[in-house]
Design an enzyme around this catalytic site. Structure first.
Site, PDB file in Angstrom:
ATOM      1  N   GLU A  76       0.816  -1.229   0.000  1.00  0.00           N
ATOM      2  CA  GLU A  76       0.000   0.000   0.000  1.00  0.00           C
ATOM      3  C   GLU A  76       0.841   1.266   0.000  1.00  0.00           C
ATOM      4  O   GLU A  76       0.505   2.260  -0.629  1.00  0.00           O
ATOM      5  CB  GLU A  76      -0.902  -0.008   1.241  1.00  0.00           C
ATOM      6  CG  GLU A  76      -1.969   1.048   1.284  1.00  0.00           C
ATOM      7  CD  GLU A  76      -2.939   0.794   2.444  1.00  0.00           C
ATOM      8  OE1 GLU A  76      -3.440  -0.331   2.581  1.00  0.00           O
ATOM      9  OE2 GLU A  76      -3.181   1.741   3.208  1.00  0.00           O
ATOM     10  N   ASP A  77       1.982   1.240   0.723  1.00  0.00           N
ATOM     11  CA  ASP A  77       2.704   2.496   0.972  1.00  0.00           C
ATOM     12  C   ASP A  77       4.129   2.562   0.445  1.00  0.00           C
ATOM     13  O   ASP A  77       4.768   3.606   0.565  1.00  0.00           O
ATOM     14  CB  ASP A  77       2.750   2.770   2.494  1.00  0.00           C
ATOM     15  CG  ASP A  77       1.373   3.060   3.077  1.00  0.00           C
ATOM     16  OD1 ASP A  77       0.535   3.658   2.351  1.00  0.00           O
ATOM     17  OD2 ASP A  77       1.130   2.667   4.220  1.00  0.00           O
TER      18      ASP A  77
HETATM   19  N1  LIG Z   1      -3.057   7.531  13.991  1.00  0.00           N
HETATM   20  C1  LIG Z   1      -2.078   7.792  13.115  1.00  0.00           C
HETATM   21  N2  LIG Z   1      -2.185   7.304  11.849  1.00  0.00           N
HETATM   22  C2  LIG Z   1      -1.139   7.577  11.018  1.00  0.00           C
HETATM   23  C3  LIG Z   1      -0.019   8.321  11.406  1.00  0.00           C
HETATM   24  N3  LIG Z   1       0.847   8.383  10.349  1.00  0.00           N
HETATM   25  C4  LIG Z   1       0.292   7.695   9.351  1.00  0.00           C
HETATM   26  N4  LIG Z   1      -0.892   7.208   9.747  1.00  0.00           N
HETATM   27  C5  LIG Z   1      -1.761   6.424   8.874  1.00  0.00           C
HETATM   28  O1  LIG Z   1      -2.732   7.326   8.386  1.00  0.00           O
HETATM   29  C6  LIG Z   1      -3.920   6.624   8.129  1.00  0.00           C
HETATM   30  C7  LIG Z   1      -5.070   7.446   8.565  1.00  0.00           C
HETATM   31  O2  LIG Z   1      -4.985   8.629   7.845  1.00  0.00           O
HETATM   32  P1  LIG Z   1      -6.120   8.912   6.765  1.00  0.00           P
HETATM   33  O3  LIG Z   1      -5.832  10.240   6.228  1.00  0.00           O
HETATM   34  O4  LIG Z   1      -7.423   8.612   7.407  1.00  0.00           O
HETATM   35  O5  LIG Z   1      -5.897   7.754   5.705  1.00  0.00           O
HETATM   36  P2  LIG Z   1      -4.904   7.745   4.483  1.00  0.00           P
HETATM   37  O6  LIG Z   1      -3.577   8.263   4.963  1.00  0.00           O
HETATM   38  O7  LIG Z   1      -4.891   6.287   4.155  1.00  0.00           O
HETATM   39  O8  LIG Z   1      -5.525   8.594   3.423  1.00  0.00           O
HETATM   40  C8  LIG Z   1      -3.854   5.349   8.932  1.00  0.00           C
HETATM   41  O9  LIG Z   1      -3.940   4.323   8.004  1.00  0.00           O
HETATM   42  P3  LIG Z   1      -5.395   3.661   7.804  1.00  0.00           P
HETATM   43  O10 LIG Z   1      -5.651   3.681   6.362  1.00  0.00           O
HETATM   44  O11 LIG Z   1      -6.390   4.210   8.721  1.00  0.00           O
HETATM   45  O12 LIG Z   1      -5.159   2.268   8.352  1.00  0.00           O
HETATM   46  P4  LIG Z   1      -4.583   1.145   7.499  1.00  0.00           P
HETATM   47  O13 LIG Z   1      -5.532   0.981   6.345  1.00  0.00           O
HETATM   48  O14 LIG Z   1      -3.186   1.546   7.099  1.00  0.00           O
HETATM   49  O15 LIG Z   1      -4.615   0.030   8.456  1.00  0.00           O
HETATM   50  C9  LIG Z   1      -2.492   5.322   9.578  1.00  0.00           C
HETATM   51  O16 LIG Z   1      -1.820   4.080   9.401  1.00  0.00           O
HETATM   52  C10 LIG Z   1       0.026   8.823  12.735  1.00  0.00           C
HETATM   53  O17 LIG Z   1       0.976   9.504  13.147  1.00  0.00           O
HETATM   54  N5  LIG Z   1      -1.017   8.531  13.546  1.00  0.00           N
END
Ligand SMILES: Nc1nc2c(ncn2[C@@H]2O[C@H](COP(=O)(O)OP(=O)(O)O)[C@@H](OP(=O)(O)OP(=O)(O)O)[C@H]2O)c(=O)[nH]1
Ligand SMILES: [Mn+2]
Length: 191
Positions: A76-77
């Protein structure tokens, strides 16, 4: 007796090699990536933290699940391909990572909706990784608000995550109890 001992120590040695090879691969793939918090924590802390939750809180010792946790954000990243994971770590681990990978070509709202819809259809082992991933991210949100996130955006993330977690029920009591308590702190009930 000696023969048995050497066989189990060979198995042990292979397990150690497999886990560390995964951790090293993830560290190299995420080496330039940072989390969104103010201190820009190295992203690899997240994937190791997810594996730590599975082994030390959820009681998981399935090597493929731990490897998938360490690798869960590489497709994904980091531009890592499914085929690279398949070649390096085998079909089973690559498929687990694929199950927990969002399609980043989709618009964000669609991607987030897909996570909700796909959660109940995921395999048991993929659900374990997803639960630990959400638990890590929600704890992280409590520890440090991502740069530029309003209180509303944090609240919205908790509400969205609760809908994903609702689709993962019946998988692991320890993870689900911890998540339930985190949501309850914000007045969110998993339905
Ligand atoms: N809480 C938090 N999240 C962070 C941080 N840095 C990066 N993230 C990632 O950002 C995502 C949430 O940010 P969003 O703006 O909602 O999602 P996006 O980056 O995927 O667009 C989370 O992935 P996700 O898409 O929600 O989860 P997953 O699909 O990777 O499991 C999380 O893994 C941080 O400092 N704190
Ligand atoms: Mn993640």
């Amino acid at each position: 007796m000696a023969g048995e001992k050497s066989a189990s120590s060979d198995v042990q040695a292979k397990l150690c090699r497999d886990i560390i090879r995964c951790a090293n691969f993830a560290a190299l793939k995420h080496k330039d990536q940072r989390r969104k918090d103010e201190i820009q924590t190295p992203y690899v802390n997240h994937v190791i933290g997810v594996a730590h939750i599975l082994t030390n809180e959820a009681g998981i010792s399935d090597i493929s699940v731990i490897q998938a946790a360490l690798l869960h954000d590489t497709i994904e990243d980091t531009g890592t391909s499914f085929y690279e994971l398949q070649a390096e770590f085998g079909e089973d681990v690559a498929n687990l990572v694929k199950e927990v990978t969002d399609d980043k070509t989709l618009p964000k709202e669609e991607r987030k909706l897909q996570q909700i819809l796909n959660a109940p259809k995921s395999s048991y082992r993929a659900k374990l990784v997803k639960l630990a991933d959400k638990l890590y991210n929600l704890r992280d949100l409590r520890r440090a608000t991502p740069v530029g996130w309003s209180k509303e955006r944090v609240d919205e993330y908790f509400r969205w995550a609760s809908r994903v977690v609702a689709g993962l029920k019946g998988t692991n009591k320890a993870l689900e109890d911890s998540l339930r308590d985190l949501f309850a702190e914000r007045g969110i009930t998993i339905t």
